[in-house]
Write a protein that holds these residues in place. Structure first.
Motif, PDB file in Angstrom:
ATOM      1  N   ARG A  43     -76.829  37.113 -58.228  1.00 50.03           N
ATOM      2  CA  ARG A  43     -78.091  36.366 -58.078  1.00 50.03           C
ATOM      3  C   ARG A  43     -78.243  35.885 -56.646  1.00 50.03           C
ATOM      4  NH1 ARG A  43     -79.552  30.456 -60.412  1.00 50.03           N
ATOM      5  NH2 ARG A  43     -78.256  29.968 -58.594  1.00 50.03           N
ATOM      6  N   GLY A  44     -77.111  35.547 -56.010  1.00 51.40           N
ATOM      7  CA  GLY A  44     -77.158  35.137 -54.613  1.00 51.40           C
ATOM      8  C   GLY A  44     -77.709  36.216 -53.703  1.00 51.40           C
ATOM      9  N   VAL A  45     -77.353  37.476 -53.994  1.00 52.46           N
ATOM     10  CA  VAL A  45     -77.867  38.598 -53.196  1.00 52.46           C
ATOM     11  C   VAL A  45     -79.385  38.665 -53.305  1.00 52.46           C
ATOM     12  CG1 VAL A  45     -77.883  41.105 -52.940  1.00 52.46           C
ATOM     13  CG2 VAL A  45     -75.734  39.905 -53.420  1.00 52.46           C
ATOM     14  N   ALA A  51     -85.923  35.024 -50.631  1.00 51.02           N
ATOM     15  CA  ALA A  51     -86.276  33.830 -49.869  1.00 51.02           C
ATOM     16  C   ALA A  51     -86.536  34.127 -48.401  1.00 51.02           C
ATOM     17  CB  ALA A  51     -85.170  32.789 -49.998  1.00 51.02           C
ATOM     18  N   ALA A  52     -85.989  35.235 -47.901  1.00 53.94           N
ATOM     19  CA  ALA A  52     -86.116  35.544 -46.469  1.00 53.94           C
ATOM     20  C   ALA A  52     -87.563  35.810 -46.070  1.00 53.94           C
ATOM     21  CB  ALA A  52     -85.240  36.746 -46.118  1.00 53.94           C
ATOM     22  N   GLY A  53     -88.304  36.540 -46.910  1.00 56.16           N
ATOM     23  CA  GLY A  53     -89.679  36.891 -46.569  1.00 56.16           C
ATOM     24  C   GLY A  53     -90.564  35.689 -46.290  1.00 56.16           C
ATOM     25  N   PRO A  54     -90.729  34.769 -47.263  1.00 49.39           N
ATOM     26  CA  PRO A  54     -91.573  33.595 -47.022  1.00 49.39           C
ATOM     27  C   PRO A  54     -91.099  32.743 -45.845  1.00 49.39           C
ATOM     28  CG  PRO A  54     -91.131  33.846 -49.360  1.00 49.39           C
ATOM     29  CD  PRO A  54     -90.262  34.831 -48.656  1.00 49.39           C
ATOM     30  N   TYR A  55     -89.769  32.642 -45.670  1.00 49.50           N
ATOM     31  CA  TYR A  55     -89.262  31.795 -44.587  1.00 49.50           C
ATOM     32  C   TYR A  55     -89.607  32.376 -43.220  1.00 49.50           C
ATOM     33  CZ  TYR A  55     -86.085  29.675 -41.246  1.00 49.50           C
ATOM     34  OH  TYR A  55     -85.570  29.064 -40.130  1.00 49.50           O
ATOM     35  N   PHE A  56     -89.302  33.641 -42.987  1.00 48.28           N
ATOM     36  CA  PHE A  56     -89.535  34.226 -41.667  1.00 48.28           C
ATOM     37  C   PHE A  56     -91.019  34.446 -41.398  1.00 48.28           C
ATOM     38  CE2 PHE A  56     -85.026  35.319 -42.154  1.00 48.28           C
ATOM     39  CZ  PHE A  56     -84.548  34.874 -40.923  1.00 48.28           C
ATOM     40  N   ALA A  57     -91.816  34.523 -42.452  1.00 49.90           N
ATOM     41  CA  ALA A  57     -93.266  34.674 -42.267  1.00 49.90           C
ATOM     42  C   ALA A  57     -93.941  33.370 -41.880  1.00 49.90           C
ATOM     43  CB  ALA A  57     -93.893  35.226 -43.544  1.00 49.90           C
ATOM     44  N   THR A  73     -74.757  21.061 -46.349  1.00 48.74           N
ATOM     45  CA  THR A  73     -74.182  20.076 -47.273  1.00 48.74           C
ATOM     46  C   THR A  73     -74.643  20.337 -48.698  1.00 48.74           C
ATOM     47  OG1 THR A  73     -74.091  18.375 -45.558  1.00 48.74           O
ATOM     48  CG2 THR A  73     -74.032  17.618 -47.845  1.00 48.74           C
ATOM     49  N   ARG A  74     -75.937  20.584 -48.859  1.00 51.81           N
ATOM     50  CA  ARG A  74     -76.444  20.824 -50.213  1.00 51.81           C
ATOM     51  C   ARG A  74     -75.905  22.134 -50.769  1.00 51.81           C
ATOM     52  NH1 ARG A  74     -82.622  21.568 -52.318  1.00 51.81           N
ATOM     53  NH2 ARG A  74     -82.116  21.569 -54.530  1.00 51.81           N
ATOM     54  N   GLY A  75     -75.787  23.157 -49.914  1.00 52.62           N
ATOM     55  CA  GLY A  75     -75.223  24.416 -50.370  1.00 52.62           C
ATOM     56  C   GLY A  75     -73.783  24.268 -50.829  1.00 52.62           C
ATOM     57  N   LEU A  76     -73.007  23.448 -50.096  1.00 54.71           N
ATOM     58  CA  LEU A  76     -71.616  23.201 -50.473  1.00 54.71           C
ATOM     59  C   LEU A  76     -71.519  22.459 -51.804  1.00 54.71           C
ATOM     60  CD1 LEU A  76     -70.148  22.178 -46.991  1.00 54.71           C
ATOM     61  CD2 LEU A  76     -69.643  24.273 -48.267  1.00 54.71           C
ATOM     62  N   ALA A 189     -80.246  29.581 -50.460  1.00 56.02           N
ATOM     63  CA  ALA A 189     -79.824  30.906 -50.929  1.00 56.02           C
ATOM     64  C   ALA A 189     -78.770  31.499 -50.006  1.00 56.02           C
ATOM     65  CB  ALA A 189     -81.037  31.833 -51.011  1.00 56.02           C
ATOM     66  N   LEU A 190     -78.955  31.318 -48.704  1.00 59.31           N
ATOM     67  CA  LEU A 190     -78.016  31.879 -47.728  1.00 59.31           C
ATOM     68  C   LEU A 190     -76.644  31.228 -47.829  1.00 59.31           C
ATOM     69  CD1 LEU A 190     -77.617  33.800 -45.311  1.00 59.31           C
ATOM     70  CD2 LEU A 190     -78.359  31.910 -43.823  1.00 59.31           C
ATOM     71  N   VAL A 191     -76.615  29.902 -47.898  1.00 57.48           N
ATOM     72  CA  VAL A 191     -75.330  29.186 -47.954  1.00 57.48           C
ATOM     73  C   VAL A 191     -74.610  29.471 -49.267  1.00 57.48           C
ATOM     74  CG1 VAL A 191     -74.239  26.910 -48.005  1.00 57.48           C
ATOM     75  CG2 VAL A 191     -76.078  27.369 -46.381  1.00 57.48           C
ATOM     76  N   ILE A 192     -75.336  29.376 -50.380  1.00 52.94           N
ATOM     77  CA  ILE A 192     -74.705  29.578 -51.689  1.00 52.94           C
ATOM     78  C   ILE A 192     -74.235  31.029 -51.838  1.00 52.94           C
ATOM     79  CG2 ILE A 192     -75.089  29.563 -54.182  1.00 52.94           C
ATOM     80  CD1 ILE A 192     -77.117  27.284 -53.674  1.00 52.94           C
ATOM     81  N   GLY A 193     -75.100  31.974 -51.469  1.00 47.67           N
ATOM     82  CA  GLY A 193     -74.714  33.377 -51.561  1.00 47.67           C
ATOM     83  C   GLY A 193     -73.502  33.680 -50.694  1.00 47.67           C
ATOM     84  N   SER A 194     -73.460  33.119 -49.491  1.00 48.94           N
ATOM     85  CA  SER A 194     -72.327  33.338 -48.591  1.00 48.94           C
ATOM     86  C   SER A 194     -71.043  32.755 -49.162  1.00 48.94           C
ATOM     87  CB  SER A 194     -72.621  32.719 -47.221  1.00 48.94           C
ATOM     88  OG  SER A 194     -73.757  33.309 -46.627  1.00 48.94           O
ATOM     89  N   LEU A 195     -71.141  31.594 -49.791  1.00 46.64           N
ATOM     90  CA  LEU A 195     -69.948  30.968 -50.372  1.00 46.64           C
ATOM     91  C   LEU A 195     -69.380  31.810 -51.507  1.00 46.64           C
ATOM     92  CD1 LEU A 195     -71.000  27.205 -50.405  1.00 46.64           C
ATOM     93  CD2 LEU A 195     -69.192  28.236 -49.024  1.00 46.64           C
ATOM     94  N   PHE A 196     -70.243  32.343 -52.351  1.00 46.13           N
ATOM     95  CA  PHE A 196     -69.740  33.175 -53.449  1.00 46.13           C
ATOM     96  C   PHE A 196     -69.148  34.482 -52.925  1.00 46.13           C
ATOM     97  CE2 PHE A 196     -72.406  30.482 -56.273  1.00 46.13           C
ATOM     98  CZ  PHE A 196     -71.410  30.156 -57.182  1.00 46.13           C
TER      99      PHE A 196
END
Length: 295
Positions: A43-45, A51-57, A73-76, A189-196
């Motif tokens: 799910r992290g992937v 989430a990347a599309g709306p953010y970079f747009a 901090t919140r991702g951790l 999404a980036l922090v949580i996905g990276s942690l997993f």
């Protein structure tokens, strides 16, 4: 901030919790089929890509250091919180699991006063206690059923997750005042996905979940929509006030648990639901039309 604006923020937070509850239902099915850790990893992937599309747009620049620190901090907090919750959810009925999380809003209420210096009026406190009593009715009802050792382990995991979630609510409030919903969703999404993914050298990369891609896509989409709605609401009202919207997830857990997994509803559950609705209504009328600043 007007009382009308405050109620609007409350309604948007309730909508965010409803979307999140549907995501819980999808994630429970995936956790039963794949396991909690593989489900969260894949799910992290999807979450990072979506989430990347709306953010970079829409971004106007990179996050400030204080905002980035809050994202991390919140991702951790959310990585272990998510694993513990979905591990427990796969082993307990949805309504029981959600009821056990009701310690989080009360803990958040105290933390909001202690850490954010938010005022906690008697109506807000009474609403929280009334809703908590409703959750207690469910716990009593479920305790009368013999759910076995797996359910006990699952319940303990959910309680641990709820304790972490109380701190997450406070960070979410501070985060929402420093960043927009698209930025928050992407970095979470980036922090949580990276942690997993950081665990794969030790646990191995789980096999591709063939036949479950559409469910993972749906769960990721629902998580992002919920995060956007909650970020919008928490930017406009206090954490102690909005934390009471968490109790509405119980009503969704009753309906979705029965519809998707055939989980029964006892009279204790129905009585608890009535108290939760009353508590949320009382808390919603308690917010002062003042938005406290975070130091």
């Amino acid at each position: 901030m007007t009382a009308r604006s405050s109620l609007t923020a409350f309604a948007v937070a309730v909508a965010g919790i409803a979307v999140f509850s549907v995501m819980d239902m999808v994630m429970k099915g995936l956790s039963l089929a794949l396991g909690a850790w593989p489900t969260l990893l894949w799910r992290g992937v999807f979450g990072i890509v979506l989430a990347a599309g709306p953010y970079f747009a829409t971004r106007k620049g990179w996050p400030t250091w204080p905002a980035l620190r809050l994202h991390v901090t919140r991702g951790l907090l959310m990585a272990p919180m998510s694993f513990l919750f979905f591990y427990g959810l796969a082993r307990t009925p949805m309504a029981q699991a959600v009821a056990l999380t009701f310690i989080a809003p009360l803990l958040a209420l105290g933390l909001a006063g202690l850490l954010l210096k938010e005022s906690i009026g008697p109506r807000m406190l009474a609403g929280s206690l009334l809703a908590l009593a409703g959750g207690g009715g469910l716990v009593v009802g479920q305790a009368r059923a013999d759910l076995g050792h797996e359910a006990l382990v699952g319940s303990l995991a959910v309680l641990a997750s709820a304790t972490i979630y109380a701190f997450n609510i406070i960070v979410m409030r501070a985060q929402a005042q420093r960043a927009g919903p698209a930025e928050i969703a992407f970095f979470q999404a980036l922090v949580i996905g990276s942690l997993f993914f950081a665990t794969t050298p030790f646990l191995g990369l789980p096999p591709l979940p063939r036949g479950h891609w559409h469910e993972l896509l749906l769960a990721s989409s629902l998580a992002l929509v919920s995060m956007w709605l909650l970020a919008w609401a928490y930017a406009r009202a206090g954490a102690g006030y909005l934390s009471n919207t968490e109790y509405t997830s119980f009503l969704w857990a009753i309906l979705l648990g029965w519809w998707r997994f055939g989980e029964g509803v006892s009279p204790f559950t129905l009585a608890g639901a009535a108290l939760i609705v009353a508590g949320c209504f009382l808390a919603a009328r308690a917010e002062r039309p003042v938005l406290e600043a975070i130091a």
